[in-house]
Design a protein around this motif. Structure first.
Motif, PDB file in Angstrom:
ATOM      1  N   HIS A 293       0.812  -1.224   0.000  1.00 52.86           N
ATOM      2  CA  HIS A 293       0.000   0.000   0.000  1.00 52.86           C
ATOM      3  C   HIS A 293       0.847   1.277   0.000  1.00 52.86           C
ATOM      4  CE1 HIS A 293      -3.696  -2.317   0.545  1.00 52.86           C
ATOM      5  NE2 HIS A 293      -2.984  -3.100   1.359  1.00 52.86           N
ATOM      6  N   THR A 294       2.053   1.186  -0.579  1.00 50.68           N
ATOM      7  CA  THR A 294       2.908   2.373  -0.716  1.00 50.68           C
ATOM      8  C   THR A 294       2.741   3.035  -2.080  1.00 50.68           C
ATOM      9  OG1 THR A 294       4.791   1.111  -1.580  1.00 50.68           O
ATOM     10  CG2 THR A 294       4.626   1.346   0.821  1.00 50.68           C
ATOM     11  N   GLY A 295       2.257   2.278  -3.074  1.00 48.19           N
ATOM     12  CA  GLY A 295       2.168   2.804  -4.431  1.00 48.19           C
ATOM     13  C   GLY A 295       3.495   2.800  -5.162  1.00 48.19           C
ATOM     14  N   MET A 296       4.531   2.214  -4.549  1.00 48.49           N
ATOM     15  CA  MET A 296       5.870   2.256  -5.136  1.00 48.49           C
ATOM     16  C   MET A 296       6.404   0.857  -5.377  1.00 48.49           C
ATOM     17  SD  MET A 296       7.625   5.226  -2.782  1.00 48.49           S
ATOM     18  CE  MET A 296       7.154   4.430  -1.233  1.00 48.49           C
ATOM     19  N   ALA A 297       7.141   0.699  -6.466  1.00 56.24           N
ATOM     20  CA  ALA A 297       7.895  -0.527  -6.693  1.00 56.24           C
ATOM     21  C   ALA A 297       9.041  -0.587  -5.690  1.00 56.24           C
ATOM     22  CB  ALA A 297       8.424  -0.564  -8.122  1.00 56.24           C
ATOM     23  N   GLU A 298       9.618  -1.778  -5.521  1.00 49.99           N
ATOM     24  CA  GLU A 298      10.657  -1.949  -4.500  1.00 49.99           C
ATOM     25  C   GLU A 298      11.913  -1.136  -4.788  1.00 49.99           C
ATOM     26  OE1 GLU A 298      11.621  -5.988  -3.785  1.00 49.99           O
ATOM     27  OE2 GLU A 298       9.606  -6.558  -3.156  1.00 49.99           O
ATOM     28  N   LYS A 299      12.222  -0.932  -6.058  1.00 47.27           N
ATOM     29  CA  LYS A 299      13.494  -0.317  -6.429  1.00 47.27           C
ATOM     30  C   LYS A 299      13.278   1.048  -7.055  1.00 47.27           C
ATOM     31  CE  LYS A 299      17.487  -1.143  -9.474  1.00 47.27           C
ATOM     32  NZ  LYS A 299      18.081  -2.068 -10.466  1.00 47.27           N
ATOM     33  N   ARG A 300      14.056   2.028  -6.600  1.00 42.88           N
ATOM     34  CA  ARG A 300      14.065   3.330  -7.267  1.00 42.88           C
ATOM     35  C   ARG A 300      14.965   3.275  -8.501  1.00 42.88           C
ATOM     36  NH1 ARG A 300      15.436   7.970  -3.011  1.00 42.88           N
ATOM     37  NH2 ARG A 300      16.890   6.416  -2.221  1.00 42.88           N
ATOM     38  N   LEU A 301      14.663   4.099  -9.481  1.00 41.11           N
ATOM     39  CA  LEU A 301      15.474   4.168 -10.694  1.00 41.11           C
ATOM     40  C   LEU A 301      16.184   5.513 -10.779  1.00 41.11           C
ATOM     41  CD1 LEU A 301      13.262   2.604 -13.529  1.00 41.11           C
ATOM     42  CD2 LEU A 301      15.151   1.551 -12.284  1.00 41.11           C
ATOM     43  N   PRO A 302      17.366   5.529 -11.386  1.00 43.75           N
ATOM     44  CA  PRO A 302      18.072   6.805 -11.546  1.00 43.75           C
ATOM     45  C   PRO A 302      17.647   7.532 -12.820  1.00 43.75           C
ATOM     46  CG  PRO A 302      19.468   5.028 -12.334  1.00 43.75           C
ATOM     47  CD  PRO A 302      18.188   4.386 -11.852  1.00 43.75           C
ATOM     48  N   ILE A 303      17.605   8.839 -12.723  1.00 45.09           N
ATOM     49  CA  ILE A 303      17.532   9.694 -13.905  1.00 45.09           C
ATOM     50  C   ILE A 303      18.870  10.414 -13.972  1.00 45.09           C
ATOM     51  CG2 ILE A 303      16.310  11.546 -15.080  1.00 45.09           C
ATOM     52  CD1 ILE A 303      13.936  11.057 -13.276  1.00 45.09           C
ATOM     53  N   VAL A 304      19.535  10.351 -15.113  1.00 40.42           N
ATOM     54  CA  VAL A 304      20.849  10.993 -15.224  1.00 40.42           C
ATOM     55  C   VAL A 304      20.913  11.886 -16.461  1.00 40.42           C
ATOM     56  CG1 VAL A 304      22.177   9.249 -13.990  1.00 40.42           C
ATOM     57  CG2 VAL A 304      21.799   8.975 -16.431  1.00 40.42           C
ATOM     58  N   GLU A 305      21.606  12.991 -16.296  1.00 38.10           N
ATOM     59  CA  GLU A 305      21.997  13.782 -17.461  1.00 38.10           C
ATOM     60  C   GLU A 305      23.512  13.726 -17.539  1.00 38.10           C
ATOM     61  OE1 GLU A 305      20.399  17.681 -16.890  1.00 38.10           O
ATOM     62  OE2 GLU A 305      21.923  18.269 -15.430  1.00 38.10           O
ATOM     63  N   ILE A 306      24.027  13.515 -18.721  1.00 39.36           N
ATOM     64  CA  ILE A 306      25.462  13.312 -18.911  1.00 39.36           C
ATOM     65  C   ILE A 306      25.981  14.320 -19.939  1.00 39.36           C
ATOM     66  CG2 ILE A 306      27.267  11.682 -19.566  1.00 39.36           C
ATOM     67  CD1 ILE A 306      25.277   9.421 -18.929  1.00 39.36           C
ATOM     68  N   ILE A 307      26.988  15.060 -19.536  1.00 34.52           N
ATOM     69  CA  ILE A 307      27.653  15.981 -20.458  1.00 34.52           C
ATOM     70  C   ILE A 307      29.061  15.459 -20.698  1.00 34.52           C
ATOM     71  CG2 ILE A 307      28.468  18.331 -20.830  1.00 34.52           C
ATOM     72  CD1 ILE A 307      26.274  19.323 -18.993  1.00 34.52           C
ATOM     73  N   LYS A 308      29.317  14.976 -21.910  1.00 35.03           N
ATOM     74  CA  LYS A 308      30.670  14.543 -22.279  1.00 35.03           C
ATOM     75  C   LYS A 308      31.393  15.712 -22.928  1.00 35.03           C
ATOM     76  CE  LYS A 308      31.632  10.548 -23.901  1.00 35.03           C
ATOM     77  NZ  LYS A 308      31.745   9.359 -24.783  1.00 35.03           N
ATOM     78  N   PHE A 309      32.616  15.925 -22.508  1.00 37.27           N
ATOM     79  CA  PHE A 309      33.354  17.099 -22.975  1.00 37.27           C
ATOM     80  C   PHE A 309      34.109  16.805 -24.267  1.00 37.27           C
ATOM     81  CE2 PHE A 309      32.111  18.842 -19.100  1.00 37.27           C
ATOM     82  CZ  PHE A 309      32.421  20.190 -19.082  1.00 37.27           C
ATOM     83  N   SER A 310      34.039  17.771 -25.150  1.00 37.27           N
ATOM     84  CA  SER A 310      34.794  17.775 -26.401  1.00 37.27           C
ATOM     85  C   SER A 310      35.597  19.070 -26.436  1.00 37.27           C
ATOM     86  CB  SER A 310      33.836  17.727 -27.591  1.00 37.27           C
ATOM     87  OG  SER A 310      33.001  18.885 -27.593  1.00 37.27           O
ATOM     88  N   ASN A 311      36.495  19.181 -27.400  1.00 33.77           N
ATOM     89  CA  ASN A 311      37.248  20.430 -27.522  1.00 33.77           C
ATOM     90  C   ASN A 311      36.325  21.605 -27.809  1.00 33.77           C
ATOM     91  OD1 ASN A 311      39.737  19.246 -27.017  1.00 33.77           O
ATOM     92  ND2 ASN A 311      40.153  18.832 -29.187  1.00 33.77           N
ATOM     93  N   GLU A 312      35.264  21.353 -28.581  1.00 28.75           N
ATOM     94  CA  GLU A 312      34.301  22.407 -28.869  1.00 28.75           C
ATOM     95  C   GLU A 312      33.646  22.907 -27.585  1.00 28.75           C
ATOM     96  OE1 GLU A 312      30.407  23.119 -31.768  1.00 28.75           O
ATOM     97  OE2 GLU A 312      30.752  21.148 -30.883  1.00 28.75           O
ATOM     98  N   LEU A 313      33.283  21.971 -26.692  1.00 27.59           N
ATOM     99  CA  LEU A 313      32.647  22.364 -25.437  1.00 27.59           C
ATOM    100  C   LEU A 313      33.640  23.063 -24.513  1.00 27.59           C
ATOM    101  CD1 LEU A 313      30.047  22.338 -23.853  1.00 27.59           C
ATOM    102  CD2 LEU A 313      30.615  20.049 -23.006  1.00 27.59           C
TER     103      LEU A 313
END
Length: 378
Positions: A293-313
């Motif tokens: 009765h929690t409304g939640m699955a047992e495991k939380r999931l990650p949300i990630v944003e990833i910035i990979k660096f290039s010479n342009e960046l």
């Protein structure tokens, strides 16, 4: 009166129907502090400690609440044997998982993990070290504290001596000392100040892959945060490989999904509303026997944003930039924010809009960045 007991499960605070009596409160607190090898006579200052029982690690923190109320005790439980996850076990999307694996195998540079406390940064970093492996790599860490032991890695806990600074074992001292251990991969628990940041950059410059964390709300704001700490902009950018920002979200129980019109709809942009069913409906679990009765699955999931660096960046960041200008630049090159990825889960019915908005605020519309925009915000 007495002590209120609460549990934080999957990020949500749950209050059971019992308390510790006023008569037993001090006895329980002192017993916990004794197990954690903390000074029971010192109740007017915050303190940290830990102990193990049946392969469960108990990390204890106390916070003084005055003579009337005594101390607040926070206990964090970790499975010391089975909690070292692989990257595949954490729950990344296939695209993010492949990107993470590419980053882990880089020969040198700095990888920053950002996000608030309790969002799984350490778990992800340990998984990165496990992916890299100790068979062919010397892995050395400085941590405060060492949360999980990795077979084959050399891990050192930071210790601060308030009475004699010379006896303190700081991140800066640890980094300089570990260079003599000929490491391939370095984990620095957290960049807190300029000396630690400079030592991390120097470690990368001498051919090491450095993983570390930084407390900022977003990946985009992390560059300016490092500059604000006091490091040289060009030296830092030259060593930057990637910035990863992470949040954990509680996933809907699949057995009790209901279509709802969230109170948070009014916060959404038009393009987000257009992704909902009929422009207003999303899904939320109401609770059932399957999820206790929690409304939640047992495991939380990650949300990630990833910035990979290039010479342009790196060239782009060589001058101070506003957040809007930076986001517009990155979006033209395929960047997707934490909010974008969270909305993907909402549309897939895995995540409620209420849960997403409890963790993140909706992205703003990207307009023309002004010269006076606050680039130092994160």
């Amino acid at each position: 009166s007495g002590a209120l007991v609460q549990f934080r499960i999957n990020g949500h605070l749950i209050t059971p129907d019992f308390t510790i009596s006023e008569a037993d409160k001090e006895i329980v607190v002192n017993r916990i502090k004794s197990l954690a090898e903390m000074d029971t006579a010192q109740s007017h200052v915050a303190a940290d400690g830990n102990f193990s029982l049946n392969d469960i690690e108990f990390r204890v923190n106390t916070y003084p609440c005055g003579e009337t109320y005594g101390e607040k005790v926070d206990i964090r439980l970790q499975d010391s044997k089975n909690n070292l996850k692989r990257l595949e076990d954490i729950g990344f999307s296939e695209a993010d998982l492949n990107t993470m694996k590419d980053i882990v195998m880089l020969p040198y540079g700095i990888v920053l993990m950002t996000g608030p406390t309790g969002q799984g940064k350490s778990t992800t970093l340990y998984a990165c070290l496990r992916e890299r492996g100790c068979e062919d790599n010397v892995i050395v860490s400085a941590e405060d504290p060492v949360e999980q032991r990795i077979d084959g890695a050399t891990q050192s806990p930071i210790k601060v001596n308030t009475e004699n600074e010379k006896l303190s074992w700081t991140f800066e001292k640890a980094i300089r000392a570990m260079m003599r251990q000929d490491p391939d991969v370095i984990l620095i628990g957290e960049i807190r100040d300029k000396p630690t940041a400079k030592a991390a950059i120097q470690a990368s410059q001498t051919g090491h892959l450095v993983f570390t964390t930084l407390h900022t709300r977003s990946a985009i704001g992390s560059v300016q945060r490092m500059i604000d700490i006091g490091v040289d902009r060009n030296s830092f950018l030259a060593e930057m490989d990637a910035i990863i920002s992470q949040r954990l979200v509680a996933i809907n129980c699949p057995y009790c999904l209901q279509r709802v019109e969230s109170k948070y709809n009014r916060l959404l942009r038009d393009k987000d509303l257009a992704r909902l069913e009929e422009g207003r409906y999303s899904y939320k679990s109401n609770g059932c026997d399957k999820c206790s009765h929690t409304g939640m699955a047992e495991k939380r999931l990650p949300i990630v944003e990833i910035i990979k660096f290039s010479n342009e960046l790196r060239d782009f960041f060589s001058e101070k930039r506003g957040l809007n200008e930076t986001e517009a630049f990155l979006r033209k090159r395929g960047y997707r924010s934490l909010w974008d990825k969270g909305m993907d889960l909402v549309v897939e019915k895995k995540l409620s809009l209420d849960e997403l908005c409890s963790v993140l605020t909706p992205d703003e519309e990207i307009g023309m960045a002004s010269d006076t925009e606050g680039a130092g915000e994160d």
